[in-house]
Design an enzyme around this catalytic site. Sequence first.
Site, PDB file in Angstrom:
ATOM      1  N   ASP A 189       0.857  -1.185   0.000  1.00 46.64           N
ATOM      2  CA  ASP A 189       0.000   0.000   0.000  1.00 46.64           C
ATOM      3  C   ASP A 189       0.890   1.231   0.000  1.00 46.64           C
ATOM      4  O   ASP A 189       1.843   1.308   0.765  1.00 46.64           O
ATOM      5  CB  ASP A 189      -0.889  -0.008   1.245  1.00 46.64           C
ATOM      6  N   GLU A 273      -1.408  -1.437  -5.938  1.00 44.78           N
ATOM      7  CA  GLU A 273      -2.608  -0.760  -6.368  1.00 44.78           C
ATOM      8  C   GLU A 273      -2.269   0.122  -7.559  1.00 44.78           C
ATOM      9  O   GLU A 273      -1.196   0.707  -7.603  1.00 44.78           O
ATOM     10  CB  GLU A 273      -3.117   0.107  -5.220  1.00 44.78           C
ATOM     11  N   ASP A 357      -3.120   1.311   6.974  1.00 43.95           N
ATOM     12  CA  ASP A 357      -2.360   0.973   5.770  1.00 43.95           C
ATOM     13  C   ASP A 357      -2.083  -0.526   5.664  1.00 43.95           C
ATOM     14  O   ASP A 357      -2.102  -1.095   4.573  1.00 43.95           O
ATOM     15  CB  ASP A 357      -1.040   1.754   5.739  1.00 43.95           C
TER      16      ASP A 357
END
Length: 383
Positions: A189, A273, A357
């Site tokens: 992340d 991501e 996170d």
Amino acid sequence: MAITARHRAYRFRCYPTLEQARQLVQTFGCVRLVYNMALDARAKAWYRRQERVNYVQTSALLTKWKRRNDLAFLNEVSSVPLQQALRHLQHAYAGFFEKRTDYPHFKRKRVGTGSAEYTKSAFTFRAGELRLAKQADPLRIRWSRPLPHGSEPTMVTVSRDASGRWFVSMLIEEDIPTLPERGEAVGVDAGLSALFTLSTGERIVNPRHERGDRARIRQRQQALSRKRKGSNNYHKAQIRLARAHARVADRRRDFLHKLTTRLVRENQVIAVEDLNVRGMLSNHTLARAIADASWSTFRRMLEYKAEWYGRDLVVVDRFMPSSKICSACGTIKRTMPLNARTFTCSDKACGHVEDRDANAAKNILAAGLAVAACGDGVRPKRS
Ligand SMILES: [Zn+2]
């Protein structure tokens, strides 16, 4: 064990003679001009006549330009970097048409900076000496590390940054064995409070020296703002500021190299991501700008290293609400305030509590593994 051929860039400082420097700066100027003229031609053809101009057509345009009296100076530099500029433009358009990047930008002129790319026909490399087209003497290079034994560059790029430093980057083809497969997988992340958080819970924070580096940049920005624009001292302060920026960028690159190599060594699958970097860049703080630049560099390094070593990089759709999903039970919260550092699952569900996170990184990993298993919903990896 499988072998993959990879291209690896080796970058060195170089020290052109005055004459070489003059010639290179002239080449940079021509590269920039040809790029901008071709971009202009392509943009006009599209907006006025809805016509697409392709690489071959821009190449024909270049031939015409070189015959024009007012552009005769284009013949004074090697034609190869000019052709390469057209290839780069083609590449920029391809990214735009595949919706990966913005519409290509015009190259801005900064005095003395730029780059020129030479393919094999435009340089010789013998006995450790590099000679560029249109230059009689070899380029003086500081070999900060050896090239792999017996290797020869397939492409050479010479550049000069805003702080006046010259670099030569050589693309070398190497055969490397892929790493043995392993079972581990990790989700990553990207954030601000920690640069990256892994699904293992590990937080990767900004390198320690960076606070000092940022302070130096701010101090030099202030020093610059106190100088009279266009004066000698202004110019000197500009170079000092550019050096401070270059230092941050160099150290960042080292840091990211170590991190991505480690992640690729330790894991078979790496899930990230697909952040909208363009959207992120709208925030203008220095910390933010550096973090954003880091994220795209990180992505790029992971992409090519995963390919070298036979690992899988999975890019999870950017619209997955990774911070709102409970990584323990899968319940999706309706809201998750940006400033909340902890994820707390509703008591009606499982009540799971975790660092925001780390929870997101676990969700990214889970989505990545699902995608890797069914091969669905992921965008093709960039090549
Ligand atoms: Zn839950």
